[in-house]
Design an enzyme around this catalytic site. Structure first.
Site, PDB file in Angstrom:
ATOM      1  N   LYS A   6       0.817  -1.215   0.000  1.00 42.20           N
ATOM      2  CA  LYS A   6       0.000   0.000   0.000  1.00 42.20           C
ATOM      3  C   LYS A   6       0.853   1.269   0.000  1.00 42.20           C
ATOM      4  CE  LYS A   6      -4.440  -1.745   1.459  1.00 42.20           C
ATOM      5  NZ  LYS A   6      -5.578  -1.672   2.408  1.00 42.20           N
ATOM      6  N   ARG A  65      -3.996 -10.529   4.140  1.00 35.63           N
ATOM      7  CA  ARG A  65      -4.400 -10.456   2.723  1.00 35.63           C
ATOM      8  C   ARG A  65      -3.208  -9.944   1.927  1.00 35.63           C
ATOM      9  NH1 ARG A  65      -6.625  -6.647  -0.906  1.00 35.63           N
ATOM     10  NH2 ARG A  65      -8.309  -7.468  -2.233  1.00 35.63           N
TER      11      ARG A  65
END
Length: 271
Positions: free
Chosen positions: A215, A249
């Protein structure tokens, strides 16, 4: 801690940390290396399972800021093509969508969980999810995905999400604190605070999802694009496991699998 099961895979409680592999069927994804085109979804999913993933998360639209918007009908078409490849595969599948129309399509196929970044804020979506009887992965959201800025606001948003679950009768649940740049009001410092205080979200007695793969706040710190954020992601993954994440995840199965096993050995959670 309450345990949730996705396709027979126990999450939370005394279970080991579970590994969720990401398959993006959206070419708009912020990490282009995660895009899997039609016709290759089943093979890619089996490969991920063979390498250590236990659940596969299918996403048909990018939710990254500034990504190209697509219509719900296009999202539905993508889901139909990919999920039809996985019918009868035996692989536990979750579908990442926040639109009731897309969820309605996904529920016609062999799926095992619903991943909602909108935190069940949409009534029609929440009713569909409840009626399906499937477990839900619900992200912290009051009005819009990721609209809680900071750890205190995220705890308040997760309390709202739990209230919605009780309202609609959704029992099997994984909570996602929603780390990431979801709305303009969110800062990278907000993301780091959520990571720093991740253990506090265990107060809800539900399994927690760590969803930080490549991210932008990691890229901001390291000055690197998504393609070069793996090592930073792995370092943070180990810390989130120590802080109580019950499922990770990720786009990167093999290195994340190794990070989970090493972290659990240090923490004496698994031999």
């Amino acid at each position: 801690m309450q345990t949730t099961h996705i396709g027979g895979v126990g999450i939370g409680g005394d279970n080991p940390v579970r590994l969720m592999g990401v398959i993006n069927i959206s070419p708009e994804s912020f990490f282009h290396g995660s895009f899997v085109p039609s016709g290759e979804v089943a093979a890619h999913a089996h490969m991920m399972i063979d390498r250590g993933a236990e659940i596969i998360d299918i996403g048909a639209r990018s939710t990254a800021p500034d990504s190209r918007p697509i219509s719900i009908s296009e999202e539905c078409d993508r889901l139909k093509r990919s999920l039809s490849e996985l019918v009868g595969s035996g692989i536990p599948i979750s579908v990442d969508t926040m639109h009731a129309g897309a969820l309605e399509v996904a529920l016609r196929y062999d799926i095992d969980a619903i991943n909602d970044i909108h935190g069940l804020a949409d009534e029609s979506f929440a009713r569909l999810a409840a009626d399906s009887g499937l477990p839900v992965i619900a992200m912290a959201a009051v009005h819009a995905p990721g609209d809680a800025c900071g750890a205190d606001a995220t705890k308040a948003a997760l309390a709202v999400v739990l209230g919605r679950c009780e309202q609609y009768g959704i029992v099997d649940l994984v909570l996602d604190p929603g780390i990431g740049r979801w709305v303009p009001g969110r800062s990278f410092n907000d993301d780091w605070e959520l990571c720093r205080r991740f253990s506090e979200f265990s107060v809800f007695d539900r399994p927690l999802l760590g969803a930080i793969s490549r991210k932008s706040f990691i890229g901001d710190l390291l000055g690197k694009p998504a393609e070069e954020r793996l090592f930073g992601t792995l370092a943070l993954t180990a810390l989130l496991i120590e802080a109580g994440a019950g499922m990770i995840r990720t786009h990167d199965i093999v290195p994340t699998y190794d990070a989970i096993r090493v972290s659990e050995r240090v923490l004496r959670r698994r031999p």
